[in-house]
Design an enzyme around this catalytic site. Structure first.
Site, PDB file in Angstrom:
ATOM      1  N   GLU A   9      85.953  52.836  46.607  1.00 21.39           N
ATOM      2  CA  GLU A   9      86.842  52.167  45.656  1.00 21.39           C
ATOM      3  C   GLU A   9      86.875  52.893  44.317  1.00 21.39           C
ATOM      4  OE1 GLU A   9      87.758  47.773  43.666  1.00 21.39           O
ATOM      5  OE2 GLU A   9      86.168  47.985  45.166  1.00 21.39           O
ATOM      6  N   GLU A  32      77.702  46.023  48.935  1.00 19.15           N
ATOM      7  CA  GLU A  32      77.948  47.049  47.922  1.00 19.15           C
ATOM      8  C   GLU A  32      76.692  47.841  47.597  1.00 19.15           C
ATOM      9  OE1 GLU A  32      81.439  44.505  45.568  1.00 19.15           O
ATOM     10  OE2 GLU A  32      79.731  45.302  44.442  1.00 19.15           O
TER      11      GLU A  32
END
Length: 269
Positions: free
Chosen positions: A187, A122
């Site tokens: 996302e 991430e």
């Protein structure tokens, strides 16, 4: 049409890149065990993501943070051993890639012991991405809502609605590609922003709550089967509602992604 549905060999990074160039959507679901791995693979799913979401849907935690590297290796190995065709991507868990050297050690474990073909991390960790790629490890980036940073973000919120934040996410996406990543998950970002990023990048984008214009889609398996313990996210859909079996539900999802029928506007921001 699925250009690679009849291929006997496992999909590769090159296959996914070719799908983007051909305009074929990439279907992806999370998987955590051998039985579901085989079922998803049989149903034609292109990418299996061993997500640290297992901390919530398998282990019962309130976030992904308690998941360990050993957990990820165990579940990744279970998935990788049962699939024949689908491409296998495994999350590097929380605090496992603070430095390039730490990331290399842990990514190597996911690939050597867990059977991963690619690792996902991430944020815009450009030095880590470059280092891993230089060592021959394929990397998937992840921007927008970052579950491992939920405490810093103040909860699970849509990212990129404000102009400055949207510009930063776009800039980070371009830098992640330049650093050598071969795939990028977006996302919970506005559909328009995700569409612009997908158009600008040559690597495939995989959306989750990011609109239909991403190159592919991913959902948490238990959410789309409506068996999660928590509330199903707005961006997900209950594919079991009109299916007589789990495999039929997965096939419906796969077909909906391929035909750009999912996500619809109600699943996007």
């Amino acid at each position: 049409m699925n250009l690679y549905a009849d291929a006997l060999k496992a999909l590769t990074i090159s296959d996914l890149a070719a799908m983007k160039r051909a305009g074929e959507k990439i279907s992806c679901l999370t998987a955590y065990d051998a039985s579901f791995s085989a079922l998803l693979d049989r149903a034609g799913i292109d990418v299996l993501l061993i997500g640290d979401s297992l901390g919530m849907v398998i282990q019962g935690h309130g976030s992904t943070l308690p998941v360990t590297l050993s957990d990820m290796v165990y579940h990744s190995r279970s998935v990788a051993m049962a699939r024949k065709r689908a491409f296998v991507v495994t999350d590097l868990p929380f605090a496992s890639y603070a430095t390039p050297e730490q990331a290399l050690l842990n990514a190597a474990s996911l690939m050597q012991l867990g059977g991963a073909q690619m690792v996902k991390l991430e944020g815009a960790k450009l030095d880590v991405i470059r280092f891993l790629v230089d060592q021959g490890i394929p990397v998937c980036g992840h921007l927008g809502l970052l579950p491992q940073s939920v405490n810093r973000l103040g909860g699970y919120k849509v990212q990129g609605r404000e102009e400055q934040q949207a510009k930063q996410i776009l800039a980070d996406a371009e830098k992640i590609e330049q650093a050598g990543a071969s795939l990028l998950v977006l996302e919970c970002v506005p559909a328009q922003l995700a569409a612009e990023i997908s158009q600008r990048l040559s690597i495939p984008t995989i959306g989750i709550g990011a609109g239909v214009d991403c190159d592919g889609q991913v959902l948490v398996l238990y959410d789309m089967l409506n068996i999660s313990t928590g509330k199903r996210p707005r961006f997900s859909k209950d594919f079991m509602a009109d299916a007589s079996s789990i495999e039929e539900a997965v096939r419906h999802y796969h077909q909906a992604v391929k035909s750009a029928q999912f996500p619809a506007s109600e699943h996007s921001y």
